[in-house]
Design an enzyme around this catalytic site. Structure first.
Site, PDB file in Angstrom:
ATOM      1  N   TYR A 103       0.838  -1.202   0.000  1.00 13.84           N
ATOM      2  CA  TYR A 103       0.000   0.000   0.000  1.00 13.84           C
ATOM      3  C   TYR A 103       0.872   1.250   0.000  1.00 13.84           C
ATOM      4  O   TYR A 103       0.669   2.170  -0.800  1.00 13.84           O
ATOM      5  CB  TYR A 103      -0.920  -0.012   1.221  1.00 13.84           C
ATOM      6  CG  TYR A 103      -1.764   1.238   1.366  1.00 13.84           C
ATOM      7  CD1 TYR A 103      -2.709   1.585   0.408  1.00 13.84           C
ATOM      8  CD2 TYR A 103      -1.626   2.070   2.482  1.00 13.84           C
ATOM      9  CE1 TYR A 103      -3.488   2.734   0.544  1.00 13.84           C
ATOM     10  CE2 TYR A 103      -2.396   3.216   2.629  1.00 13.84           C
ATOM     11  CZ  TYR A 103      -3.328   3.543   1.658  1.00 13.84           C
ATOM     12  OH  TYR A 103      -4.093   4.676   1.793  1.00 13.84           O
ATOM     13  N   LYS A 107       1.232   4.284  -2.910  1.00 18.43           N
ATOM     14  CA  LYS A 107       1.004   5.699  -2.607  1.00 18.43           C
ATOM     15  C   LYS A 107       2.247   6.533  -2.920  1.00 18.43           C
ATOM     16  O   LYS A 107       2.154   7.642  -3.455  1.00 18.43           O
ATOM     17  CB  LYS A 107       0.609   5.869  -1.133  1.00 18.43           C
ATOM     18  CG  LYS A 107      -0.828   5.464  -0.831  1.00 18.43           C
ATOM     19  CD  LYS A 107      -1.815   6.387  -1.537  1.00 18.43           C
ATOM     20  CE  LYS A 107      -3.238   6.173  -1.106  1.00 18.43           C
ATOM     21  NZ  LYS A 107      -4.196   7.067  -1.808  1.00 18.43           N
ATOM     22  N   ASN A 132      -4.780   8.499  10.035  1.00 20.89           N
ATOM     23  CA  ASN A 132      -6.069   7.811  10.096  1.00 20.89           C
ATOM     24  C   ASN A 132      -7.199   8.840  10.157  1.00 20.89           C
ATOM     25  O   ASN A 132      -7.245   9.651  11.086  1.00 20.89           O
ATOM     26  CB  ASN A 132      -6.134   6.912  11.336  1.00 20.89           C
ATOM     27  CG  ASN A 132      -5.096   5.810  11.285  1.00 20.89           C
ATOM     28  OD1 ASN A 132      -5.202   4.895  10.481  1.00 20.89           O
ATOM     29  ND2 ASN A 132      -4.093   5.898  12.141  1.00 20.89           N
ATOM     30  N   PRO A 281     -52.717  20.417  37.028  1.00 22.03           N
ATOM     31  CA  PRO A 281     -53.338  21.660  37.509  1.00 22.03           C
ATOM     32  C   PRO A 281     -53.580  21.627  39.025  1.00 22.03           C
ATOM     33  O   PRO A 281     -54.041  20.626  39.582  1.00 22.03           O
ATOM     34  CB  PRO A 281     -54.657  21.715  36.734  1.00 22.03           C
ATOM     35  CG  PRO A 281     -54.369  20.973  35.464  1.00 22.03           C
ATOM     36  CD  PRO A 281     -53.456  19.857  35.872  1.00 22.03           C
TER      37      PRO A 281
END
Length: 369
Positions: A103, A107, A132, A281
């Site tokens: 990888y 890149k 990340n 009430p």
């Protein structure tokens, strides 16, 4: 300005395009894996800026790294060169480009291709080696461990924390998009030959897992994370984006009797507690005072009368409140106080107290107003 975005359907692409449109950039060429390849020829001819976000990071076969990260980049650059288009090219690389793995190698090769292209053509190269990334619209088991943890924990699925002491460097998608917009406006953050997102966060894996588990537990203990912590704030927003669509809501414990109800909504260790009080009430609630505990009452529906008396005085102070005009009434210490529903419908009051209730030290002393 015509902007080309490759990888337009990806995590970064979706967030970037949404904000580009928010900022008034509407002439956007969105290119995805499903797009007709012929479109790329037209887009590279007409565009004024390129966000090259397309790439591969979890292929079935390692050969796909070079095909998806280097070969497609080469194709894109050749088309720009063919049309004599000197548009700036921003590419999302990775800190893995410094590593000797398939990888990282792909890149690194894409980076070198961009630098060579820009040297030959005079175009501007904007290479971002990203850590990340996390945020909304990320994919579990694909983009980031944050997405995987958020997805699984939100669904009561197990998570793996193989090395709880492993240190992570994280970058939030909104910070990435903000930097990419600065790059579009010719104000990128540059360090050496590379561009960078100036805001990053570090956390160890075990703490990350515990933080996200804490987000889920907040639904039962009605806690709120510490939003002053920038990373926690961003992680919590990310976690919420992973909630199943049938699980957005959750129940609160309503304490109900013939007078109405009292329901705690939010507890925080440093900013106190928020509750919702409903009175029928004619009903009076309160008739107590506090040494240190203090409150704020906000009637949001109905008509009420808030009454005060200093504990050593006979003078009664009254504030008439209504949902027709929202007013906050402070409840000072040393005053016994009550709230009476003087209307014909339920009286709904939002109550804030500066500290969470402690049964061992309630600081609540009965005394009729």
């Amino acid at each position: 300005m015509k902007i080309l975005v490759t990888g337009a359907n990806g995590f970064v692409g979706k967030n970037l395009i949404a904000e580009l449109k928010n900022r008034g950039y509407n002439d956007i060429f969105e290119f995805t894996r499903e797009s007709d390849s012929l479109l790329l020829d037209r887009y590279t001819k007409e565009c004024d800026f390129v966000y090259h976000l397309a790439g591969v990071n979890r292929p079935k076969d390692e050969i796909e790294f070079m095909e998806g990260n280097f070969s497609f980049t080469t194709e894109l650059l050749e088309l720009l060169k063919k049309h004599g288009n000197k548009s700036p090219v921003l590419i999302t690389s990775s800190i893995q480009a410094e590593q000797d793995n398939p990888y990282g190698q792909s890149k690194k090769a894409a980076e070198e291709g961009i630098f060579t292209h820009c040297k030959e053509t005079g175009a501007n190269a904007l290479v971002y080696r990203l850590p990340n990334l996390f945020g909304k619209w990320s994919k579990p088991n694909y983009n980031t461990v944050v997405a995987t943890y958020c997805h699984n924990i939100a669904r009561d699925l197990d998570i793996q924390v193989n090395n709880p002491d492993a240190k992570l460097t994280l970058c939030y998608i909104d910070d990435v998009v903000e930097e990419f917009l600065r790059a579009l406006e010719e104000k990128p953050t540059i360090q050496d030959n590379y561009c960078m997102v100036p805001v990053t966060h570090t956390i160890i894996l075990g703490e990350l897992a515990n933080a996200i588990k804490g987000f889920k537990e907040g639904r039962t203990n009605i806690g709120i994370p510490n939003m002053e912590d920038a990373l926690i704030k961003k992680l919590y927003s990310t976690y919420l984006s992973f909630l199943p669509e049938d699980k957005f809501s959750y129940d609160l414990k309503m304490n109900i009797d013939n007078r109405g109800s009292f329901t705690e909504f939010i507890r925080t260790p440093d900013r106190g507690q928020v509750s919702v009080n409903v009175s029928k009430p004619g009903i009076t609630k309160g008739n107590h005072w506090h040494h240190t505990k203090n409150e704020k009452f906000l009637v949001v529906s109905g008509e009420g009368l808030i009454r005060f008396r200093m504990i050593d005085s006979d003078e009664i102070i009254e504030y008439r409140v209504s949902g027709d005009k929202l007013q906050v009434v402070d409840i000072p210490t040393g005053y016994t106080h009550s709230i009476v529903n003087v209307g014909e419908n339920d009286l709904v009051t939002v109550m804030w107290v500066n500290e969470c209730f402690d049964p061992e030290k309630p600081d609540t002393h009965f005394l009729e107003v």
